[in-house]
Design an enzyme around this catalytic site. Structure first.
Site, mmCIF file in Angstrom:
data_model
loop_
_atom_site.group_PDB
_atom_site.id
_atom_site.type_symbol
_atom_site.label_atom_id
_atom_site.label_comp_id
_atom_site.label_asym_id
_atom_site.label_seq_id
_atom_site.Cartn_x
_atom_site.Cartn_y
_atom_site.Cartn_z
ATOM 1 N N TYR A 140 -42.439 8.914 -56.062
ATOM 2 C CA TYR A 140 -42.577 9.023 -54.606
ATOM 3 C C TYR A 140 -44.008 8.669 -54.176
ATOM 4 O O TYR A 140 -44.211 7.842 -53.289
ATOM 5 C CB TYR A 140 -42.221 10.442 -54.179
ATOM 6 C CG TYR A 140 -42.166 10.657 -52.685
ATOM 7 C CD1 TYR A 140 -41.153 10.098 -51.916
ATOM 8 C CD2 TYR A 140 -43.126 11.442 -52.051
ATOM 9 C CE1 TYR A 140 -41.099 10.314 -50.545
ATOM 10 C CE2 TYR A 140 -43.079 11.659 -50.680
ATOM 11 C CZ TYR A 140 -42.063 11.092 -49.932
ATOM 12 O OH TYR A 140 -42.012 11.309 -48.575
ATOM 13 N N GLY A 180 -31.159 11.548 -41.512
ATOM 14 C CA GLY A 180 -31.875 12.623 -42.215
ATOM 15 C C GLY A 180 -32.407 13.662 -41.239
ATOM 16 O O GLY A 180 -32.164 13.579 -40.030
ATOM 17 N N ASN A 239 -37.455 -5.269 -47.659
ATOM 18 C CA ASN A 239 -36.334 -5.713 -46.823
ATOM 19 C C ASN A 239 -36.603 -5.441 -45.344
ATOM 20 O O ASN A 239 -36.279 -6.261 -44.480
ATOM 21 C CB ASN A 239 -35.037 -5.038 -47.271
ATOM 22 C CG ASN A 239 -34.497 -5.664 -48.547
ATOM 23 O OD1 ASN A 239 -34.742 -6.835 -48.808
ATOM 24 N ND2 ASN A 239 -33.781 -4.887 -49.343
ATOM 25 N N TYR A 279 -48.254 -7.698 -45.677
ATOM 26 C CA TYR A 279 -47.400 -8.447 -44.737
ATOM 27 C C TYR A 279 -48.122 -8.639 -43.409
ATOM 28 O O TYR A 279 -47.934 -9.640 -42.739
ATOM 29 C CB TYR A 279 -46.060 -7.727 -44.509
ATOM 30 C CG TYR A 279 -44.966 -8.132 -45.465
ATOM 31 C CD1 TYR A 279 -44.990 -7.738 -46.799
ATOM 32 C CD2 TYR A 279 -43.891 -8.911 -45.035
ATOM 33 C CE1 TYR A 279 -43.978 -8.106 -47.676
ATOM 34 C CE2 TYR A 279 -42.872 -9.275 -45.911
ATOM 35 C CZ TYR A 279 -42.918 -8.866 -47.218
ATOM 36 O OH TYR A 279 -41.910 -9.230 -48.077
ATOM 37 N N ARG A 288 -37.103 22.247 -50.198
ATOM 38 C CA ARG A 288 -38.502 22.461 -49.822
ATOM 39 C C ARG A 288 -38.718 23.903 -49.394
ATOM 40 O O ARG A 288 -37.779 24.665 -49.164
ATOM 41 C CB ARG A 288 -38.920 21.483 -48.724
ATOM 42 C CG ARG A 288 -39.384 20.186 -49.352
ATOM 43 C CD ARG A 288 -39.729 19.156 -48.350
ATOM 44 N NE ARG A 288 -38.541 18.650 -47.701
ATOM 45 C CZ ARG A 288 -38.508 17.558 -46.959
ATOM 46 N NH1 ARG A 288 -39.604 16.863 -46.761
ATOM 47 N NH2 ARG A 288 -37.392 17.148 -46.398
ATOM 48 N N THR A 310 -36.231 2.258 -53.505
ATOM 49 C CA THR A 310 -36.139 2.474 -52.052
ATOM 50 C C THR A 310 -37.474 2.146 -51.390
ATOM 51 O O THR A 310 -37.521 1.492 -50.345
ATOM 52 C CB THR A 310 -35.737 3.931 -51.762
ATOM 53 O OG1 THR A 310 -34.497 4.182 -52.406
ATOM 54 C CG2 THR A 310 -35.607 4.213 -50.282
ATOM 55 N N LYS A 353 -44.769 5.321 -52.220
ATOM 56 C CA LYS A 353 -45.284 5.256 -50.846
ATOM 57 C C LYS A 353 -46.620 4.518 -50.795
ATOM 58 O O LYS A 353 -46.944 3.867 -49.797
ATOM 59 C CB LYS A 353 -45.434 6.673 -50.278
ATOM 60 C CG LYS A 353 -44.101 7.336 -49.948
ATOM 61 C CD LYS A 353 -43.411 6.704 -48.750
ATOM 62 C CE LYS A 353 -42.165 7.475 -48.340
ATOM 63 N NZ LYS A 353 -41.441 6.826 -47.242
ATOM 64 N N ARG A 377 -38.519 -11.668 -39.482
ATOM 65 C CA ARG A 377 -37.492 -12.547 -38.900
ATOM 66 C C ARG A 377 -37.317 -12.291 -37.398
ATOM 67 O O ARG A 377 -37.148 -13.218 -36.609
ATOM 68 C CB ARG A 377 -36.170 -12.328 -39.640
ATOM 69 C CG ARG A 377 -35.060 -13.296 -39.271
ATOM 70 C CD ARG A 377 -33.817 -13.049 -40.106
ATOM 71 N NE ARG A 377 -33.373 -11.667 -40.053
ATOM 72 C CZ ARG A 377 -32.714 -11.105 -39.047
ATOM 73 N NH1 ARG A 377 -32.422 -11.811 -37.987
ATOM 74 N NH2 ARG A 377 -32.354 -9.846 -39.098
HETATM 75 N N1 UDP Z 1 -42.566 26.215 -53.282
HETATM 76 C C1 UDP Z 1 -42.348 27.531 -53.663
HETATM 77 N N2 UDP Z 1 -41.067 28.017 -53.637
HETATM 78 C C2 UDP Z 1 -40.001 27.273 -53.219
HETATM 79 C C3 UDP Z 1 -40.232 25.923 -52.845
HETATM 80 C C4 UDP Z 1 -41.524 25.418 -52.890
HETATM 81 O O1 UDP Z 1 -43.290 28.248 -54.020
HETATM 82 O O2 UDP Z 1 -38.884 27.792 -53.206
HETATM 83 C C5 UDP Z 1 -43.956 25.684 -53.251
HETATM 84 C C6 UDP Z 1 -44.163 24.373 -54.004
HETATM 85 O O3 UDP Z 1 -44.479 24.641 -55.362
HETATM 86 C C7 UDP Z 1 -45.311 23.747 -53.236
HETATM 87 C C8 UDP Z 1 -45.131 24.256 -51.812
HETATM 88 O O4 UDP Z 1 -44.271 25.381 -51.905
HETATM 89 O O5 UDP Z 1 -46.554 24.193 -53.720
HETATM 90 C C9 UDP Z 1 -44.521 23.236 -50.885
HETATM 91 O O6 UDP Z 1 -43.399 22.689 -51.536
HETATM 92 P P1 UDP Z 1 -42.396 21.703 -50.858
HETATM 93 O O7 UDP Z 1 -41.371 21.344 -51.876
HETATM 94 O O8 UDP Z 1 -41.928 22.259 -49.566
HETATM 95 O O9 UDP Z 1 -43.216 20.398 -50.456
HETATM 96 P P2 UDP Z 1 -44.476 19.630 -51.112
HETATM 97 O O10 UDP Z 1 -45.622 20.037 -50.261
HETATM 98 O O11 UDP Z 1 -44.655 20.065 -52.526
HETATM 99 O O12 UDP Z 1 -44.102 18.228 -51.007
#
Ligand code: UDP
Length: 322
Positions: free
Chosen positions: A155, A11, A109, A169, A196, A102, A159, A116
């Protein structure tokens, strides 16, 4: 030579971590199911790993294993960086049950593997455990404000239970655990379809497409450059102080609004893209900013890269790949 397993190693963050570990002389096992990671991210590492063989016929210093860690796997390692899980809202919400699996089965896992082999294991947790926080900046002792029924819950709650598994654990089986709460991280190699905000804004600015502000762009975030995050993760893994089993916030405490981010990206790219308002996302946190006192004091962690410098490097990388 330490054998280090990195789950989610193909990733964005994982591949930077693998690169650093390989450069430091470790043997790196990179495990990924390629759901959001890619072979392209680790192409150079496979080559470098081959050249880094210590003697003829020895095991390569870098090995890629395609595997979904929902299913158990038998590997030997001394350290495990457990990063595997889609981290972008678009991706983790596209298959929510899989995201929960996951985090729950995958983490069990990996904890089983640690039990182990006696490996030390670091969980890549997240600032999302704080949900839509009512206090800002967030310290590690803040218990959060999470909607367990909302679209982010797979998510966030995934987490949170992963953190619980780490703690239990440790208490029950004395596993040597570390917990990193990773705040928004960006940098070169982010996938174009990551979804993002930094990658969306950079890509759209370079293409001349509109930058969309979800919900008006008044919400705030703080963005940590990937190299700083990798340094923080490695420092935490190798930390042996009194707080070693406690969670550590890792991120950049410089907070700005999403609208300010859009303006900065436009300025740095010289783009004439429009900035448009789009509907707000449900349960989108209004503010997020780490209190990194613990990481600074205990690990010497610093988010050294200024946003503009990190964005410039990211823009260069996106330009080169377009
Ligand atoms: N956001 C936005 N436009 C985009 C993508 C994200 O305005 O094209 C905003 C989203 O609504 C959030 C912030 O940017 O408030 C960060 O979003 P991201 O998905 O990067 O990560 P998050 O902090 O939400 O996990």
């Amino acid at each position: 030579m330490t054998t280090v397993l990195v789950t989610g190693g193909a990733g964005f963050l994982g591949s930077h971590l693998c690169e650093r570990l390989l450069g430091a002389g470790h043997r790196v096992l990179c495990l990924d199911n390629l759901s959001t990671g890619s072979r392209a991210n680790i192409e150079g590492l496979t080559e470098r790993g081959r050249h880094a063989r210590t003697d003829a016929g020895a095991t390569p210093a870098f090995q890629f294993i395609e595997h979904d860690l929902i299913n158990p796997i038998k590997l030997d390692a001394e350290q495990v960086y457990h990063l595997a899980c889609p981290a972008s809202p678009v991706h983790y919400q596209s298959n929510p049950v899989r995201t929960v699996k996951t985090n729950v089965l995958g983490t069990m896992n990996m904890l089983g593997l640690a039990r182990r082999t006696g490996a030390r294991i670091l969980l890549a947790s997240t600032s999302e455990v704080y949900g839509d926080p009512k206090v800002t900046p967030q310290r590690e002792d803040y218990l959060g404000n999470v909607n367990q029924l909302g679209p982010r819950a797979c998510y966030d709650e995934g987490k949170r239970i992963a953190e619980t598994l780490m703690v239990e654990y440790h208490r029950e089986h004395n596993i040597d655990t570390r917990i990193a709460r990773i705040f928004n991280t960006y940098g070169p190699r982010m996938a174009f379809d990551d979804g993002r905000v930094v990658s969306n804004f950079v890509l759209n600015a370079l293409r001349g497409d509109p930058l969309q502000l979800y919900g008006g762009g008044r919400q705030s975030r703080s963005f940590c450059y990937v190299d700083d995050m990798v340094s923080g993760l490695i420092a935490l893994m190798n930390y042996d102080g009194a707080l070693k089993h406690e969670p550590f916030n890792l991120g950049n405490p410089h907070e700005l609004s999403i609208r300010e981010l859009a303006e900065t990206v436009l300025r740095l790219t010289g783009s004439k893209s429009a900035v448009t308002d789009s509907p707000a996302l449900q349960d989108d946190p209004a503010h997020r900013c780490p209190d990194i006192t613990r990481a600074r004091t205990e690990l010497g962690f610093r988010a050294a890269t200024a946003l503009e410098d990190g964005l410039k490097a990211t823009i260069r990388d996106f330009r080169a790949r377009m």
